[in-house]
Design a protein around this motif. Structure first.
Motif, short mmCIF file in Angstrom:
data_model
loop_
_atom_site.label_atom_id
_atom_site.label_comp_id
_atom_site.label_asym_id
_atom_site.label_seq_id
_atom_site.Cartn_x
_atom_site.Cartn_y
_atom_site.Cartn_z
N GLU A 86 0.82 -1.21 0.00
CA GLU A 86 0.00 0.00 0.00
C GLU A 86 0.86 1.26 0.00
N LEU A 87 2.01 1.18 0.67
CA LEU A 87 2.86 2.37 0.83
C LEU A 87 3.90 2.51 -0.27
N THR A 88 4.12 1.45 -1.05
CA THR A 88 5.05 1.54 -2.18
C THR A 88 4.30 1.63 -3.51
N SER A 89 2.98 1.70 -3.44
CA SER A 89 2.17 1.75 -4.66
C SER A 89 2.44 3.05 -5.43
N ILE A 90 2.23 3.01 -6.72
CA ILE A 90 2.43 4.19 -7.56
C ILE A 90 1.50 5.31 -7.12
N ALA A 91 0.24 4.95 -6.79
CA ALA A 91 -0.73 5.98 -6.40
C ALA A 91 -0.26 6.75 -5.17
#
Length: 243
Positions: A145-150
């Motif tokens: 969740e924290l390394t996602s592109i978004a």
């Protein structure tokens, strides 16, 4: 399997280079490489080697530099983020997304939900920024969740620095890890929850006590908001978002 030694060597070589390929891609590649092997024989050996079972591959993470863990002298310099997991009495799992300010260890918010994807993390962070102001940096682990592109693009657009800890080194995010232990001991492990709403209600009451009344050993045995008051402190510490 001695008579199939040559086939085994071909398969092992292909799988080592292309671990996510299925049988037919491996077969076609072997033909293109000049190996004339009957597809039935290749499939028999493929199954005997248990290559037809799902193969787990280690998620590759970028190299992270060790970040110094120094307590900021002001609020909103570094916020620390982390997730926790637990279950209701029914057995249904839920997660929490915890955010603290490292300056005074104040818990800014705990989002409780059955699922907290990256877009929901962004919504939580936007609410916290509206309440408390924008942090200069975030300390966080390498969760999807924290390394996602978004999420990373959202931080980049707002000029928020991301300080990822090294994989497998939770001690580099020690402030929130210590908080997580307290939250688990005094809330998650202390109650049998019937519903998500019950988790939220108990958490909200406990957070108010944690920030305003509970002495904190590393802060000179005073609560976070006594150690370093926040001028424009918001009312609620738990967040209520639409599912």
């Amino acid at each position: 399997m001695e008579r199939d030694r040559g086939v085994i060597e071909v398969l092992n070589e292909l799988v080592a280079r292309r671990p996510r390929w299925g049988f037919w891609k491996l077969y076609d590649r072997s033909r293109l490489d000049g190996h004339v092997i009957n597809h039935k024989r290749l499939h028999r050996v493929y199954c005997a080697l248990k290559l037809n079972l799902p193969r787990r591959t280690k998620r590759r993470l970028p190299t992270r530099l060790r970040q110094p863990l120094l307590a900021p002298l002001r609020l909103n310099e570094i916020w620390a983020l982390d997730f926790m997991a637990d279950t209701l009495y029914s057995g249904r799992a839920f997660r929490t997304f915890n955010v603290i300010d490292e300056g005074n260890r104040e818990v800014l918010g705990i989002e409780v939900a059955h699922s907290i994807p990256s877009l929901r993390v962004i919504r939580v962070m936007e609410q916290l920024i509206e309440l408390y102001g924008k942090p200069l940096a975030l300390r966080l682990d390498n969760g999807s969740e924290l390394t996602s592109i978004a999420f990373t693009e959202w931080c980049c657009e707002r000029g928020i620095e991301l300080r990822f800890i090294q994989p497998g080194k939770p001690d580099q995010n020690a402030y929130i890890e210590r908080f997580n232990k307290t939250y688990r001991d005094e809330v998650l492990d202390a109650y049998v929850f019937e519903s998500i709403d019950q988790v939220r209600a108990i958490t909200e009451d406990w957070l108010r006590e944690y920030n305003e009344e509970r002495p904190h050993d590393s802060l000179g045995r005073v609560p976070p908001l006594t150690f370093m008051p926040r001028r424009a402190s918001a009312g609620k510490s738990t967040l209520e978002l639409c599912p």
